[in-house]
Design an enzyme around this catalytic site. Structure first.
Site, PDB file in Angstrom:
ATOM      1  N   GLY A  12      24.834   7.148 -26.871  1.00 48.74           N
ATOM      2  CA  GLY A  12      24.428   6.334 -28.017  1.00 48.74           C
ATOM      3  C   GLY A  12      23.154   5.533 -27.810  1.00 48.74           C
ATOM      4  N   SER A  13      22.237   6.046 -27.002  1.00 48.59           N
ATOM      5  CA  SER A  13      20.981   5.289 -26.826  1.00 48.59           C
ATOM      6  C   SER A  13      20.156   5.314 -28.120  1.00 48.59           C
ATOM      7  CB  SER A  13      20.165   5.800 -25.629  1.00 48.59           C
ATOM      8  OG  SER A  13      19.552   7.025 -25.918  1.00 48.59           O
ATOM      9  N   ASN A  14      20.212   6.420 -28.850  1.00 50.30           N
ATOM     10  CA  ASN A  14      19.518   6.450 -30.151  1.00 50.30           C
ATOM     11  C   ASN A  14      20.213   5.519 -31.144  1.00 50.30           C
ATOM     12  OD1 ASN A  14      17.152   8.476 -30.402  1.00 50.30           O
ATOM     13  ND2 ASN A  14      18.661   9.535 -29.116  1.00 50.30           N
ATOM     14  N   LEU A  87      29.212  20.137 -38.318  1.00 51.96           N
ATOM     15  CA  LEU A  87      29.794  19.743 -39.606  1.00 51.96           C
ATOM     16  C   LEU A  87      30.029  20.989 -40.462  1.00 51.96           C
ATOM     17  CD1 LEU A  87      27.536  16.625 -40.194  1.00 51.96           C
ATOM     18  CD2 LEU A  87      29.985  16.610 -39.615  1.00 51.96           C
ATOM     19  N   ASN A 101      19.389  14.674 -38.395  1.00 55.84           N
ATOM     20  CA  ASN A 101      19.713  14.818 -36.973  1.00 55.84           C
ATOM     21  C   ASN A 101      18.431  14.707 -36.164  1.00 55.84           C
ATOM     22  OD1 ASN A 101      21.293  15.542 -34.635  1.00 55.84           O
ATOM     23  ND2 ASN A 101      20.375  17.582 -34.761  1.00 55.84           N
ATOM     24  N   HIS A 103      16.726  16.267 -32.637  1.00 58.08           N
ATOM     25  CA  HIS A 103      16.897  17.369 -31.683  1.00 58.08           C
ATOM     26  C   HIS A 103      15.858  17.222 -30.570  1.00 58.08           C
ATOM     27  CE1 HIS A 103      18.269  21.315 -30.443  1.00 58.08           C
ATOM     28  NE2 HIS A 103      17.007  21.601 -30.185  1.00 58.08           N
ATOM     29  N   ASP A 144      20.489  23.470 -36.759  1.00 55.19           N
ATOM     30  CA  ASP A 144      19.094  23.094 -36.455  1.00 55.19           C
ATOM     31  C   ASP A 144      18.076  23.792 -37.353  1.00 55.19           C
ATOM     32  OD1 ASP A 144      19.945  21.420 -34.388  1.00 55.19           O
ATOM     33  OD2 ASP A 144      19.859  23.021 -32.908  1.00 55.19           O
ATOM     34  N   GLU A 173      12.120  10.181 -28.797  1.00 49.21           N
ATOM     35  CA  GLU A 173      13.207  10.018 -29.779  1.00 49.21           C
ATOM     36  C   GLU A 173      13.353   8.571 -30.220  1.00 49.21           C
ATOM     37  OE1 GLU A 173      16.183  13.690 -28.656  1.00 49.21           O
ATOM     38  OE2 GLU A 173      16.757  11.674 -28.036  1.00 49.21           O
TER      39      GLU A 173
HETATM   40  C1  GRF Z   1      19.426  13.186 -27.805  1.00 48.35           C
HETATM   41  O1  GRF Z   1      18.632  13.825 -26.852  1.00 48.35           O
HETATM   42  C2  GRF Z   1      19.373  13.935 -29.104  1.00 48.35           C
HETATM   43  O2  GRF Z   1      18.221  14.670 -29.275  1.00 48.35           O
HETATM   44  C3  GRF Z   1      20.525  14.870 -29.012  1.00 48.35           C
HETATM   45  O3  GRF Z   1      21.502  14.183 -28.268  1.00 48.35           O
HETATM   46  C4  GRF Z   1      20.895  13.201 -27.448  1.00 48.35           C
HETATM   47  C5  GRF Z   1      21.584  11.911 -27.709  1.00 48.35           C
HETATM   48  O4  GRF Z   1      21.321  10.919 -26.782  1.00 48.35           O
HETATM   49  N1  GRF Z   1      20.917  15.305 -30.321  1.00 48.35           N
HETATM   50  P1  GRF Z   1      21.933   9.453 -26.987  1.00 48.35           P
HETATM   51  O5  GRF Z   1      23.451   9.594 -27.040  1.00 48.35           O
HETATM   52  O6  GRF Z   1      21.375   8.885 -28.236  1.00 48.35           O
HETATM   53  O7  GRF Z   1      21.507   8.704 -25.772  1.00 48.35           O
END
Ligand code: GRF
Length: 189
Positions: A12-14, A87, A101, A103, A144, A173
């Site tokens: 969940g870093s994003n 999904l 999403n 990627h 994708d 990202e």
């Molecule tokens: C990211 O590299 C994203 O591109 C992919 O999954 C990863 C998620 O990383 N879909 P995080 O859980 O947000 O750290």
């Protein structure tokens, strides 16, 4: 206030970056209404620890139907942030244009089934690509395959290995996902 639902399966870093971008109003006039995970993971733990509404729906064939039933009514955008389940076609059709999403590669290359995490970076290295990057795209029933919203690339340096690419992609990202969300929200308002 626009309502975001974030789906996670991993660290969940994003998600964390999006939480911070909403708080800092890099993403404007929006709130995170719900964080959903398809498995126990740090992503849902950290969302709960910060006071967000969370829901764990175990992965499996009923996931999409259960998610659909749990969505807040006036949802604006469903954001996949390291989400590993596929999904259903029905769900993608019902929410077309409202699911995005990120990627870890430059789509349309290095996407599709099995192309996640280190598999992507290994494939990029095996093909001796000169560049990699990240892509934010709409989610459709084809894995994708949805239209690209935002993409940013970087040069692969000699000696870059899978771990180096993963680090560089993550930096990209964290920069582009909030930008892409803001862009989509402004276009859909
Ligand atoms: C990211 O590299 C994203 O591109 C992919 O999954 C990863 C998620 O990383 N879909 P995080 O859980 O947000 O750290």
């Amino acid at each position: 206030m626009k309502k975001l639902v974030i789906l996670v399966s991993g660290s969940g870093s994003n998600l964390q970056r999006i939480i911070e971008a909403v708080a800092a109003e890099e993403i404007t006039n929006a709130e995170i209404a719900l964080v959903v995970a398809d498995r126990t993971c740090y992503g849902i733990e950290r969302a709960a620890a910060q006071g967000f509404k969370t829901l764990l729906i175990p992965r499996g064939k009923d996931f999409s139907a259960q998610l659909d039933a749990a969505l807040p009514e006036d949802i604006t955008l469903i954001v996949l942030a390291g989400f590993l389940s596929i999904l259903s076609e029905e769900f993608c059709r019902a929410h077309a244009g409202k699911i995005i999403n990120i990627h870890p590669a430059l789509l349309p290359k290095y996407g599709g089934k099995g192309m996640w995490g280190h598999h992507v970076h290994q494939a990029v290295l095996n093909a001796q690509e000169l560049q990699s990057g990240a892509t934010v795209h709409y989610v459709t029933a084809g894995i994708d395959e949805g239209a690209v919203i935002l993409q940013e690339c970087f040069t692969i340096e000699p000696g870059d290995d899978v771990a180096a690419l993963a680090r560089k992609v993550q930096q990209v990202e964290h920069r582009i996902y909030p930008q892409a969300i803001e862009k989509v929200l402004n276009e859909t308002s």
